[in-house]
Design a protein around this motif. Structure first.
Motif, PDB file in Angstrom:
ATOM      1  N   GLY A 344     -38.781   8.362 -82.320  1.00 13.01           N
ATOM      2  CA  GLY A 344     -38.581   7.772 -83.630  1.00 13.01           C
ATOM      3  C   GLY A 344     -39.873   7.603 -84.395  1.00 13.01           C
ATOM      4  N   VAL A 345     -39.721   6.929 -85.561  1.00 18.18           N
ATOM      5  CA  VAL A 345     -40.830   6.685 -86.465  1.00 18.18           C
ATOM      6  C   VAL A 345     -40.797   5.209 -86.844  1.00 18.18           C
ATOM      7  CG1 VAL A 345     -41.864   7.229 -88.692  1.00 18.18           C
ATOM      8  CG2 VAL A 345     -40.745   9.047 -87.367  1.00 18.18           C
ATOM      9  N   SER A 346     -41.948   4.574 -86.843  1.00 24.50           N
ATOM     10  CA  SER A 346     -42.026   3.165 -87.239  1.00 24.50           C
ATOM     11  C   SER A 346     -43.106   2.981 -88.308  1.00 24.50           C
ATOM     12  CB  SER A 346     -42.326   2.272 -86.030  1.00 24.50           C
ATOM     13  OG  SER A 346     -43.620   2.543 -85.520  1.00 24.50           O
ATOM     14  N   VAL A 347     -42.822   2.037 -89.206  1.00 26.20           N
ATOM     15  CA  VAL A 347     -43.786   1.668 -90.257  1.00 26.20           C
ATOM     16  C   VAL A 347     -44.029   0.175 -90.127  1.00 26.20           C
ATOM     17  CG1 VAL A 347     -44.295   1.650 -92.717  1.00 26.20           C
ATOM     18  CG2 VAL A 347     -42.876   3.481 -91.760  1.00 26.20           C
ATOM     19  N   ARG A 348     -45.293  -0.207 -89.988  1.00 24.76           N
ATOM     20  CA  ARG A 348     -45.605  -1.615 -89.802  1.00 24.76           C
ATOM     21  C   ARG A 348     -46.888  -1.946 -90.573  1.00 24.76           C
ATOM     22  NH1 ARG A 348     -46.537   0.037 -83.623  1.00 24.76           N
ATOM     23  NH2 ARG A 348     -48.694   0.792 -83.731  1.00 24.76           N
ATOM     24  N   ALA A 349     -47.030  -3.213 -90.882  1.00 28.15           N
ATOM     25  CA  ALA A 349     -48.206  -3.687 -91.613  1.00 28.15           C
ATOM     26  C   ALA A 349     -48.768  -4.904 -90.899  1.00 28.15           C
ATOM     27  CB  ALA A 349     -47.843  -4.025 -93.047  1.00 28.15           C
ATOM     28  N   ARG A 350     -50.084  -5.010 -90.873  1.00 24.69           N
ATOM     29  CA  ARG A 350     -50.732  -6.163 -90.251  1.00 24.69           C
ATOM     30  C   ARG A 350     -52.065  -6.430 -90.943  1.00 24.69           C
ATOM     31  NH1 ARG A 350     -54.067  -4.289 -85.643  1.00 24.69           N
ATOM     32  NH2 ARG A 350     -53.904  -2.016 -85.479  1.00 24.69           N
ATOM     33  N   VAL A 351     -52.519  -7.655 -90.811  1.00 20.32           N
ATOM     34  CA  VAL A 351     -53.754  -8.080 -91.457  1.00 20.32           C
ATOM     35  C   VAL A 351     -54.939  -7.717 -90.579  1.00 20.32           C
ATOM     36  CG1 VAL A 351     -55.059 -10.058 -92.317  1.00 20.32           C
ATOM     37  CG2 VAL A 351     -52.589  -9.957 -92.644  1.00 20.32           C
ATOM     38  N   ARG A 352     -55.979  -7.245 -91.226  1.00 19.29           N
ATOM     39  CA  ARG A 352     -57.237  -6.953 -90.542  1.00 19.29           C
ATOM     40  C   ARG A 352     -58.314  -7.850 -91.126  1.00 19.29           C
ATOM     41  NH1 ARG A 352     -59.551  -4.909 -85.932  1.00 19.29           N
ATOM     42  NH2 ARG A 352     -61.632  -4.097 -86.384  1.00 19.29           N
ATOM     43  N   ARG A 353     -58.869  -8.718 -90.295  1.00 14.15           N
ATOM     44  CA  ARG A 353     -59.884  -9.647 -90.765  1.00 14.15           C
ATOM     45  C   ARG A 353     -61.221  -8.915 -90.947  1.00 14.15           C
ATOM     46  NH1 ARG A 353     -56.877 -13.912 -92.436  1.00 14.15           N
ATOM     47  NH2 ARG A 353     -55.330 -14.449 -90.826  1.00 14.15           N
ATOM     48  N   ASN A 354     -61.807  -9.050 -92.121  1.00 15.66           N
ATOM     49  CA  ASN A 354     -63.099  -8.430 -92.407  1.00 15.66           C
ATOM     50  C   ASN A 354     -64.207  -9.441 -92.196  1.00 15.66           C
ATOM     51  OD1 ASN A 354     -61.808  -6.089 -93.145  1.00 15.66           O
ATOM     52  ND2 ASN A 354     -61.738  -6.622 -95.312  1.00 15.66           N
ATOM     53  N   GLY A 355     -65.260  -9.008 -91.536  1.00 15.98           N
ATOM     54  CA  GLY A 355     -66.381  -9.903 -91.287  1.00 15.98           C
ATOM     55  C   GLY A 355     -67.454  -9.839 -92.343  1.00 15.98           C
ATOM     56  N   GLY A 359     -63.034 -10.254 -98.181  1.00 18.89           N
ATOM     57  CA  GLY A 359     -61.591 -10.431 -98.172  1.00 18.89           C
ATOM     58  C   GLY A 359     -60.937  -9.643 -97.063  1.00 18.89           C
ATOM     59  N   ASP A 360     -59.713 -10.026 -96.740  1.00 20.35           N
ATOM     60  CA  ASP A 360     -58.978  -9.360 -95.667  1.00 20.35           C
ATOM     61  C   ASP A 360     -58.385  -8.051 -96.156  1.00 20.35           C
ATOM     62  OD1 ASP A 360     -59.587 -11.531 -94.127  1.00 20.35           O
ATOM     63  OD2 ASP A 360     -57.682 -12.552 -94.511  1.00 20.35           O
ATOM     64  N   SER A 361     -58.167  -7.151 -95.204  1.00 21.74           N
ATOM     65  CA  SER A 361     -57.494  -5.883 -95.470  1.00 21.74           C
ATOM     66  C   SER A 361     -56.134  -5.890 -94.798  1.00 21.74           C
ATOM     67  CB  SER A 361     -58.328  -4.707 -94.947  1.00 21.74           C
ATOM     68  OG  SER A 361     -59.570  -4.646 -95.595  1.00 21.74           O
ATOM     69  N   VAL A 362     -55.265  -5.022 -95.284  1.00 21.97           N
ATOM     70  CA  VAL A 362     -53.956  -4.820 -94.674  1.00 21.97           C
ATOM     71  C   VAL A 362     -53.879  -3.379 -94.204  1.00 21.97           C
ATOM     72  CG1 VAL A 362     -51.471  -4.751 -95.073  1.00 21.97           C
ATOM     73  CG2 VAL A 362     -52.841  -6.598 -96.062  1.00 21.97           C
ATOM     74  N   TRP A 363     -53.514  -3.214 -92.940  1.00 24.15           N
ATOM     75  CA  TRP A 363     -53.314  -1.885 -92.396  1.00 24.15           C
ATOM     76  C   TRP A 363     -51.818  -1.569 -92.415  1.00 24.15           C
ATOM     77  CZ3 TRP A 363     -56.737  -1.604 -87.335  1.00 24.15           C
ATOM     78  CH2 TRP A 363     -58.087  -1.597 -87.705  1.00 24.15           C
ATOM     79  N   ILE A 364     -51.460  -0.496 -93.091  1.00 23.05           N
ATOM     80  CA  ILE A 364     -50.090   0.024 -93.033  1.00 23.05           C
ATOM     81  C   ILE A 364     -50.127   1.264 -92.168  1.00 23.05           C
ATOM     82  CG2 ILE A 364     -48.128   0.897 -94.330  1.00 23.05           C
ATOM     83  CD1 ILE A 364     -49.112  -0.566 -96.768  1.00 23.05           C
ATOM     84  N   GLU A 365     -49.378   1.247 -91.076  1.00 25.19           N
ATOM     85  CA  GLU A 365     -49.403   2.345 -90.111  1.00 25.19           C
ATOM     86  C   GLU A 365     -48.037   3.004 -90.031  1.00 25.19           C
ATOM     87  OE1 GLU A 365     -52.860   0.804 -87.047  1.00 25.19           O
ATOM     88  OE2 GLU A 365     -50.758   0.352 -86.591  1.00 25.19           O
ATOM     89  N   VAL A 366     -48.060   4.328 -90.110  1.00 25.26           N
ATOM     90  CA  VAL A 366     -46.866   5.149 -89.912  1.00 25.26           C
ATOM     91  C   VAL A 366     -47.056   5.875 -88.585  1.00 25.26           C
ATOM     92  CG1 VAL A 366     -45.402   6.986 -90.823  1.00 25.26           C
ATOM     93  CG2 VAL A 366     -46.564   5.406 -92.395  1.00 25.26           C
ATOM     94  N   VAL A 367     -46.267   5.485 -87.584  1.00 22.45           N
ATOM     95  CA  VAL A 367     -46.444   5.981 -86.221  1.00 22.45           C
ATOM     96  C   VAL A 367     -45.211   6.767 -85.812  1.00 22.45           C
ATOM     97  CG1 VAL A 367     -46.963   5.348 -83.835  1.00 22.45           C
ATOM     98  CG2 VAL A 367     -47.829   3.935 -85.721  1.00 22.45           C
ATOM     99  N   ASP A 368     -45.413   7.958 -85.239  1.00 16.45           N
ATOM    100  CA  ASP A 368     -44.285   8.759 -84.765  1.00 16.45           C
ATOM    101  C   ASP A 368     -44.524   9.186 -83.336  1.00 16.45           C
ATOM    102  OD1 ASP A 368     -45.508  11.524 -84.551  1.00 16.45           O
ATOM    103  OD2 ASP A 368     -45.852  11.202 -86.696  1.00 16.45           O
ATOM    104  N   SER A 369     -43.489   9.688 -82.708  1.00 20.41           N
ATOM    105  CA  SER A 369     -43.563  10.184 -81.328  1.00 20.41           C
ATOM    106  C   SER A 369     -43.383  11.692 -81.318  1.00 20.41           C
ATOM    107  CB  SER A 369     -42.490   9.511 -80.456  1.00 20.41           C
ATOM    108  OG  SER A 369     -41.191   9.748 -81.012  1.00 20.41           O
ATOM    109  N   GLY A 370     -43.946  12.363 -82.353  1.00 19.96           N
ATOM    110  CA  GLY A 370     -43.725  13.794 -82.530  1.00 19.96           C
ATOM    111  C   GLY A 370     -44.656  14.664 -81.726  1.00 19.96           C
ATOM    112  N   ILE A 371     -44.850  15.884 -82.242  1.00 17.94           N
ATOM    113  CA  ILE A 371     -45.566  16.918 -81.491  1.00 17.94           C
ATOM    114  C   ILE A 371     -47.061  16.670 -81.449  1.00 17.94           C
ATOM    115  CG2 ILE A 371     -43.828  18.657 -82.029  1.00 17.94           C
ATOM    116  CD1 ILE A 371     -45.689  19.730 -84.186  1.00 17.94           C
ATOM    117  N   GLY A 372     -47.569  15.826 -82.347  1.00 17.75           N
ATOM    118  CA  GLY A 372     -49.005  15.554 -82.365  1.00 17.75           C
ATOM    119  C   GLY A 372     -49.794  16.663 -83.035  1.00 17.75           C
ATOM    120  N   VAL A 432     -55.513   1.745 -95.465  1.00 21.97           N
ATOM    121  CA  VAL A 432     -56.272   0.495 -95.531  1.00 21.97           C
ATOM    122  C   VAL A 432     -56.246   0.013 -96.980  1.00 21.97           C
ATOM    123  CG1 VAL A 432     -58.463  -0.648 -95.097  1.00 21.97           C
ATOM    124  CG2 VAL A 432     -57.736   1.261 -93.637  1.00 21.97           C
ATOM    125  N   LEU A 433     -55.608  -1.143 -97.217  1.00 21.97           N
ATOM    126  CA  LEU A 433     -55.429  -1.670 -98.561  1.00 21.97           C
ATOM    127  C   LEU A 433     -56.006  -3.081 -98.648  1.00 21.97           C
ATOM    128  CD1 LEU A 433     -52.704   0.113 -97.746  1.00 21.97           C
ATOM    129  CD2 LEU A 433     -52.048  -0.521-100.064  1.00 21.97           C
TER     130      LEU A 433
END
Length: 452
Positions: A344-355, A359-372, A432-433
């Motif tokens: 399958g394919v998943s789309v998720r977002a999480r906060v990335r703390r910047n040092g 300000g903080d960043s948000v990572w939006i990741e599109v992850v699949d289990s395909g052929i690579g 990265v947003l």
């Protein structure tokens, strides 16, 4: 050799010679004065002082006379080259009187000093005059031939030996001078030919870039005119399908029209991005609203391929252009589903703390289990029309422009795209947003978030 190229080579030779003009005058006439002073100390005579004075006056005249400089026209270069050859010939003729005045069979030490001075002066001058062959001969031959004949004229064994030695030195140095002149000339010819080739190549590249820009601008400007007839065909095809719902030809027509419309829209989007006519409108965007809008678009496609599709809510807000961000994620999702056979394919977002305090960043990741993707192809997947594992250009995989649009939108919005993949283990695209909070006066995407 073409005349223009020959003039440019000669100009470089002349510039090299005149670059050491002052030093040459000082060295040559300094040696002459030192020689005269040594002879006068050994045997004080009035004519030696007269010879030294004449020598100094000639050096002063040469120092004050007009010189070639880089601002002179190119077509005057041969004139200045001939003038310089005549000047150094005159200098050599003036110095050529020294052997006949100072060489004596009875004073071997004076003869030795004079021989060393003349040969040393020629050696120094020849290194400076290699670029101009006429000047090289004009300076070397009168002085050295005068020395050789004056030594031979004495008739004794020692003077004959010095004469033969000087002749061998003259022949050797002239040969070396010719070789160096040829090497210098060949290197300059090669340099100018390379510059000409680089200039022509630059002109061709500029012409190709202008043609590409004009093509891009035309497609961006004419996008409405190109879409209008296709839209009309789609309307007529839909009407035909409604009148004959069971007609296979009508269904095939609509599939072809839809495929053509999708391809045309994609190519026109690329043209509009390249033409710079797309202006992003940044505002707070709710990722939950964005994910809910994407889910129905791709749920049917995932179900048809028996894949799981997960878009996880996060409650996060980012600052972006909602429509352009929607297009980026749509292309990434479409690409992931096409190259995933199971899983399958998943789309998720999480906060990335910047040092860095920015300000903080948000990572939006599109992850699949395909052929690579193989390591050697990671950079190429963002190129236009490049598709992994599709050498036959199967139409079901699209045009291969989706990720190229993602890269363009990434640059336009300032949202970096990161890619990690392993063959057979799937792929992860990350956007990265900048993170932000919902505004008090929400836009349309915020209204939909509150309504939801």
């Amino acid at each position: 050799m073409p005349r223009d190229l020959a003039l440019r080579v000669l100009r470089e030779h002349l510039a090299s010679v005149y670059g050491a003009y002052d030093a040459s005058i000082v060295v040559h006439f300094g040696l002459g004065v030192a020689l005269g002073a040594a002879m006068y100390i050994a045997s004080p005579r009035a004519w030696i002082l007269a010879w030294m004075a004449a020598h100094l006056l000639l050096g002063l005249a040469l120092y004050l006379m007009p010189r070639w400089h880089a601002d002179l026209p190119l077509d005057q270069t041969p004139l200045w080259a001939r003038r310089h050859a005549r000047t150094v010939t005159l200098v050599s003729l003036a110095t050529a009187t020294a052997p006949w005045l100072f060489i004596s069979r009875d004073d071997l030490s004076a003869t030795s000093v004079l021989t060393v001075v003349v040969i040393g002066s020629c050696a120094r001058a020849m290194q400076l005059l290699w670029p101009l062959k006429p000047a090289l001969y004009g300076y070397t031959l009168p002085m050295m031939l005068s020395l050789i004949t004056a030594l031979a004229w004495q008739g004794d064994g020692m003077h004959l030996f010095l004469s033969m030695f000087s002749l061998a030195y003259l022949l050797f140095t002239l040969r070396v001078g010719q070789q160096q002149h040829r090497l210098l000339t060949d290197s300059l010819v090669l340099r100018f030919e390379n510059e000409a080739l680089a200039e022509r190549l630059g002109e061709q590249i500029a012409a190709a870039e202008r043609a590409s820009i004009e093509k891009t601008r035309f497609l961006a400007t004419a996008s409405h005119d190109l879409r209008q007839p296709l839209h009309a065909i789609a309307l007529f095809g839909a009407a035909l399908e409604n009148e004959h719902p069971q007609s296979r030809n009508a269904q095939r027509l609509m599939r072809a029209v839809n495929a053509l419309g999708s391809s045309l829209d994609t190519m026109l989007d690329v043209s509009r991005l390249d033409a710079g006519v797309v202006e992003p409108a940044l505002e707070p965007v709710s990722l939950d609203v964005l994910f809910r809008a994407l889910n129905p678009m791709f749920a049917a496609q995932a179900e048809q391929r028996q894949l799981q599709l997960r878009l996880r809510a996060s409650g996060l807000w980012v600052r972006s252009d909602p429509r352009l961000l929607h297009r980026m994620l749509s292309n990434l999702l479409d690409n992931a589903l096409k190259y995933t056979a199971r899983g399958g394919v998943s789309v998720r977002a999480r906060v990335r703390r910047n040092g860095d305090g920015l300000g903080d960043s948000v990572w939006i990741e599109v992850v699949d289990s395909g052929i690579g993707i193989a390591p050697g192809q990671l950079d190429r997947v963002f190129e236009e029309f490049y598709q992994v594992d599709n050498p036959g250009r199967e139409r079901s995989h699209g045009l291969g422009i989706g990720l190229a649009i993602v890269r363009r939108l990434s640059r336009l919005l300032g949202h970096p795209v990161q890619l990690r993949s392993r063959v057979g283990r799937g792929t992860r695209f990350r956007l990265v947003l900048p993170r932000c909070d919902a505004q008090a006066a929400p836009g349309p995407w915020a209204v939909r978030a509150e309504a939801a």
